[in-house]
Write a protein that holds these residues in place. Sequence first.
Motif, PDB file in Angstrom:
ATOM      1  N   ALA A  19      86.527  40.854  31.332  1.00  0.00           N
ATOM      2  CA  ALA A  19      85.129  39.851  31.355  1.00  0.00           C
ATOM      3  C   ALA A  19      85.197  39.311  29.978  1.00  0.00           C
ATOM      4  CB  ALA A  19      84.107  41.091  31.427  1.00  0.00           C
ATOM      5  N   PRO A  20      85.805  38.019  29.990  1.00  0.00           N
ATOM      6  CA  PRO A  20      86.082  37.155  28.747  1.00  0.00           C
ATOM      7  C   PRO A  20      84.571  36.718  28.406  1.00  0.00           C
ATOM      8  CG  PRO A  20      87.215  36.413  30.420  1.00  0.00           C
ATOM      9  CD  PRO A  20      86.442  37.216  31.048  1.00  0.00           C
ATOM     10  N   GLY A  21      83.661  36.603  29.293  1.00  0.00           N
ATOM     11  CA  GLY A  21      82.196  36.218  28.952  1.00  0.00           C
ATOM     12  C   GLY A  21      81.646  37.185  27.808  1.00  0.00           C
ATOM     13  N   ALA A  22      81.999  38.591  27.812  1.00  0.00           N
ATOM     14  CA  ALA A  22      81.494  39.501  26.885  1.00  0.00           C
ATOM     15  C   ALA A  22      81.668  39.080  25.464  1.00  0.00           C
ATOM     16  CB  ALA A  22      82.195  40.868  27.249  1.00  0.00           C
ATOM     17  N   VAL A  23      82.857  38.391  25.190  1.00  0.00           N
ATOM     18  CA  VAL A  23      82.883  37.626  23.756  1.00  0.00           C
ATOM     19  C   VAL A  23      82.050  36.463  23.609  1.00  0.00           C
ATOM     20  CG1 VAL A  23      84.854  36.582  22.418  1.00  0.00           C
ATOM     21  CG2 VAL A  23      85.425  38.260  23.759  1.00  0.00           C
ATOM     22  N   LEU A  24      81.673  35.699  24.448  1.00  0.00           N
ATOM     23  CA  LEU A  24      80.551  34.626  24.034  1.00  0.00           C
ATOM     24  C   LEU A  24      79.382  35.452  23.897  1.00  0.00           C
ATOM     25  CD1 LEU A  24      82.287  32.184  26.761  1.00  0.00           C
ATOM     26  CD2 LEU A  24      82.796  32.344  24.259  1.00  0.00           C
ATOM     27  N   ASP A  25      79.088  36.254  24.713  1.00  0.00           N
ATOM     28  CA  ASP A  25      77.875  37.202  24.680  1.00  0.00           C
ATOM     29  C   ASP A  25      77.477  37.571  23.325  1.00  0.00           C
ATOM     30  OD1 ASP A  25      77.112  36.516  27.168  1.00  0.00           O
ATOM     31  OD2 ASP A  25      77.850  38.351  27.861  1.00  0.00           O
ATOM     32  N   VAL A  26      78.655  38.353  22.630  1.00  0.00           N
ATOM     33  CA  VAL A  26      78.691  38.813  21.289  1.00  0.00           C
ATOM     34  C   VAL A  26      78.579  37.528  20.272  1.00  0.00           C
ATOM     35  CG1 VAL A  26      79.906  39.825  19.371  1.00  0.00           C
ATOM     36  CG2 VAL A  26      80.029  40.698  22.023  1.00  0.00           C
ATOM     37  N   LEU A  27      79.181  36.549  20.404  1.00  0.00           N
ATOM     38  CA  LEU A  27      79.177  35.613  19.401  1.00  0.00           C
ATOM     39  C   LEU A  27      77.910  34.737  19.536  1.00  0.00           C
ATOM     40  CD1 LEU A  27      82.961  33.953  19.785  1.00  0.00           C
ATOM     41  CD2 LEU A  27      81.933  35.570  18.177  1.00  0.00           C
ATOM     42  N   ALA A  28      77.158  34.910  20.472  1.00  0.00           N
ATOM     43  CA  ALA A  28      75.654  34.161  20.738  1.00  0.00           C
ATOM     44  C   ALA A  28      74.791  34.943  19.920  1.00  0.00           C
ATOM     45  CB  ALA A  28      75.350  34.011  22.067  1.00  0.00           C
ATOM     46  N   ARG A  29      74.861  36.207  19.614  1.00  0.00           N
ATOM     47  CA  ARG A  29      73.953  37.075  18.691  1.00  0.00           C
ATOM     48  C   ARG A  29      73.421  36.173  17.474  1.00  0.00           C
ATOM     49  NH1 ARG A  29      76.541  43.184  19.208  1.00  0.00           N
ATOM     50  NH2 ARG A  29      76.620  43.147  21.365  1.00  0.00           N
ATOM     51  N   PRO A  30      72.329  36.242  17.206  1.00  0.00           N
ATOM     52  CA  PRO A  30      71.751  35.888  15.909  1.00  0.00           C
ATOM     53  C   PRO A  30      72.406  36.567  14.657  1.00  0.00           C
ATOM     54  CG  PRO A  30      69.813  35.914  17.434  1.00  0.00           C
ATOM     55  CD  PRO A  30      71.320  36.874  17.956  1.00  0.00           C
ATOM     56  N   ARG A  31      72.592  37.830  14.615  1.00  0.00           N
ATOM     57  CA  ARG A  31      73.297  38.533  13.690  1.00  0.00           C
ATOM     58  C   ARG A  31      74.574  38.077  13.410  1.00  0.00           C
ATOM     59  NH1 ARG A  31      73.143  42.230   9.062  1.00  0.00           N
ATOM     60  NH2 ARG A  31      75.058  43.235   8.881  1.00  0.00           N
ATOM     61  N   VAL A  32      75.367  37.647  14.183  1.00  0.00           N
ATOM     62  CA  VAL A  32      76.862  37.239  14.321  1.00  0.00           C
ATOM     63  C   VAL A  32      76.819  35.765  13.845  1.00  0.00           C
ATOM     64  CG1 VAL A  32      78.568  36.432  15.574  1.00  0.00           C
ATOM     65  CG2 VAL A  32      77.792  38.497  16.105  1.00  0.00           C
ATOM     66  N   HIS A  33      75.788  34.829  14.153  1.00  0.00           N
ATOM     67  CA  HIS A  33      75.605  33.600  13.467  1.00  0.00           C
ATOM     68  C   HIS A  33      75.328  33.670  12.054  1.00  0.00           C
ATOM     69  CE1 HIS A  33      74.301  31.982  17.539  1.00  0.00           C
ATOM     70  NE2 HIS A  33      75.566  32.209  17.655  1.00  0.00           N
ATOM     71  N   ARG A  34      74.302  34.788  11.631  1.00  0.00           N
ATOM     72  CA  ARG A  34      74.181  35.045  10.143  1.00  0.00           C
ATOM     73  C   ARG A  34      75.497  35.403   9.346  1.00  0.00           C
ATOM     74  NH1 ARG A  34      69.465  37.271  12.088  1.00  0.00           N
ATOM     75  NH2 ARG A  34      70.044  39.235  11.939  1.00  0.00           N
ATOM     76  N   VAL A  35      76.125  36.234  10.061  1.00  0.00           N
ATOM     77  CA  VAL A  35      77.346  36.745   9.204  1.00  0.00           C
ATOM     78  C   VAL A  35      78.521  35.640   8.933  1.00  0.00           C
ATOM     79  CG1 VAL A  35      79.321  38.456   9.572  1.00  0.00           C
ATOM     80  CG2 VAL A  35      76.997  39.192   9.873  1.00  0.00           C
ATOM     81  N   ALA A  36      78.687  34.954  10.151  1.00  0.00           N
ATOM     82  CA  ALA A  36      79.603  33.848  10.253  1.00  0.00           C
ATOM     83  C   ALA A  36      79.177  32.782   9.047  1.00  0.00           C
ATOM     84  CB  ALA A  36      79.756  33.245  11.469  1.00  0.00           C
ATOM     85  N   TRP A  37      77.927  32.431   9.090  1.00  0.00           N
ATOM     86  CA  TRP A  37      77.469  31.410   8.350  1.00  0.00           C
ATOM     87  C   TRP A  37      77.663  31.957   6.824  1.00  0.00           C
ATOM     88  CZ3 TRP A  37      77.433  26.680   6.652  1.00  0.00           C
ATOM     89  CH2 TRP A  37      76.263  26.259   5.570  1.00  0.00           C
ATOM     90  N   PHE A  38      77.175  33.286   6.453  1.00  0.00           N
ATOM     91  CA  PHE A  38      77.377  33.570   5.175  1.00  0.00           C
ATOM     92  C   PHE A  38      78.954  33.904   4.899  1.00  0.00           C
ATOM     93  CE2 PHE A  38      78.175  37.447   2.272  1.00  0.00           C
ATOM     94  CZ  PHE A  38      77.065  37.264   1.362  1.00  0.00           C
ATOM     95  N   THR A  39      79.716  34.092   5.573  1.00  0.00           N
ATOM     96  CA  THR A  39      81.250  34.007   5.365  1.00  0.00           C
ATOM     97  C   THR A  39      81.664  32.562   4.912  1.00  0.00           C
ATOM     98  OG1 THR A  39      81.631  36.032   6.762  1.00  0.00           O
ATOM     99  CG2 THR A  39      83.596  34.772   6.243  1.00  0.00           C
ATOM    100  N   VAL A  40      81.294  31.661   5.812  1.00  0.00           N
ATOM    101  CA  VAL A  40      81.845  30.230   5.722  1.00  0.00           C
ATOM    102  C   VAL A  40      81.215  29.679   3.986  1.00  0.00           C
ATOM    103  CG1 VAL A  40      81.467  27.975   6.500  1.00  0.00           C
ATOM    104  CG2 VAL A  40      81.948  29.926   8.115  1.00  0.00           C
ATOM    105  N   TRP A  41      79.689  29.803   3.956  1.00  0.00           N
ATOM    106  CA  TRP A  41      79.380  29.254   2.741  1.00  0.00           C
ATOM    107  C   TRP A  41      79.787  30.057   1.525  1.00  0.00           C
ATOM    108  CZ3 TRP A  41      76.074  30.760  -1.168  1.00  0.00           C
ATOM    109  CH2 TRP A  41      75.247  31.700  -1.068  1.00  0.00           C
ATOM    110  N   THR A  42      79.901  31.304   1.750  1.00  0.00           N
ATOM    111  CA  THR A  42      80.060  31.908   0.386  1.00  0.00           C
ATOM    112  C   THR A  42      81.809  31.692   0.125  1.00  0.00           C
ATOM    113  OG1 THR A  42      80.701  33.980   1.736  1.00  0.00           O
ATOM    114  CG2 THR A  42      78.489  33.682   0.411  1.00  0.00           C
TER     115      THR A  42
END
Length: 544
Positions: free
Chosen positions: A41-64
């Motif tokens: 179920a490849p769509g499961a990965v996209l569902d996880v990456l769409a979570r707001p928490r994941v967006h915050r974690v990814a953005w925190f990683t990028v900017w720091t």
Amino acid sequence: MRRIAGLLLLAAGPVLVLGVLFVLPVTGMVAEGFLVDGRLAPGAVLDVLARPRVHRVAWFTVWTSSVATLLAVVLGLPAAYALHRLALPGRTAVRAALLVPFVLPTVVVGVAFRQLLGEGGPLGSLGLDGTPVAIICGLVFFNVAVVVRTVGAAWESLDPRPGQAAAALGASPWQVLRTVTLPALRPAIVGSASIVFLFCATAFGIVLTLGGVRYSSVETEIYLLTTTIFDLQAAAALSVLQIVVVVGLLALAARLRATPDPTAQRVVAPVRAVRRSDAAVVAATLLVLGAMLLPILTLVLGSLSVGDGWGLANYRALTTAGDDQALLVPVTTALLTSLRTAVDATWMALLVGVVVSVIVTRRSHSVAERRVRSTLDGFFMLPLGVSAVTLGFGFLITLDQPPLDLRDSPLLVPMAQALVALPLVVRTLTPVLGSIDDRQRQAAASLGASAWRTLLTVDLPVAWKPVLAASGFAFAASLGEFGATSFLARDDSPTLPVVIFRLIGHPGEMNYGMALAASVVLAVATAVVVLAVERLRVPGLGAF
């Protein structure tokens, strides 16, 4: 075709090792994100990456990571010039001292900054404890040596004649720097920045110690998802995202990394006396050195603080289990375990790393052969950036069935640490082996020398010191490895970084004092190794 076949035959051993101990665990972990109830179920990965928490974690990683990389470059460039082009007194010792933070265990760096910025610390009044600023400071502290060493080695080998010609034509020192020197150093600067960003984005111990659960990077989020929330699908999805970014950064670094020309005469530019115009650069270098020493000094003083006085009580307590039996084994036992594990990891990394370095540095006789070597080089560098947490957890879920049931093997932790240390070994040896003129090998072969005789008479006299240096780096990296080891180390035989983290997590003044003392012991052990390795460095070749 015969050369390519021989190349693939020589690479079969290392490829098999990485296939079993790296590709298989990482693939097993990543597969958790694509499989739902046993179905793809490849769509499961996209569902996880769409979570707001994941967006915050990814953005925190990028900017720091971006801010830390920029600061590391800004602070590292003046130090690279001063320590590699100016005749400063004690510059060799200072270069070695600046390298120590890079090989310090990340958990030690985290403890040092908590002691520096926490309540009661020298900079506690700034209120930076537990903030993104503290994490960025820790990342810069850990990675500025990469810029100093990489750019410094390139600066050291620059031909001084173009700059001298520009100066003779009336160019000011600033114009020479801007129009001649910086363009020549651009590959080293951009390459070191990409590697620093990679290290920052995959940092584990520093972010976990300083950020806790409030601030998470992609790396620490993978750890929390697997150990606390048990959401393997989300952890695997983040691992996929991280691997894609890492592969891109490694490809960029490979394109920017200059390949030594074995037919060209190697230049080591002579150092020059310090002038009055160098005052600002020297002052900036001293500032960087002071900033590097401050957390370590604070850590040492904290370990000696007992109540209202000073003493060695925290060090004597290392033979105990701490307050409320915080540990199953004392710190001294964990130190011996770490040393034995690091020795095993070192010989494993060296055995594979020497073969890999020989493979990727031999002269290619065709475009196809060059592409094969380049592909193998990129493949062997993948452990450099893949999450150690992903690797450790992948070991648990894939190497648990015959004939690869290694969960109870005493070599499980050393194998994981060897994979982490392997890129350091390869990157230490490849510039040296690549600088050997292939015509010397051809001359030895024409005189009847076998391949082994050629290796012993041509390569070994040049490479034996870098091989010892690579062993030292592998030992230091293994001694402080925390990400994969935190998953794999058994409770009755933990390594010292794991014990330090456990002591931090248990309340009690004695436990925290023991954590400080254990951190000093681990820092001293790695520093001694690095200071010895510095004496084996080949000027003008490689970052390490």
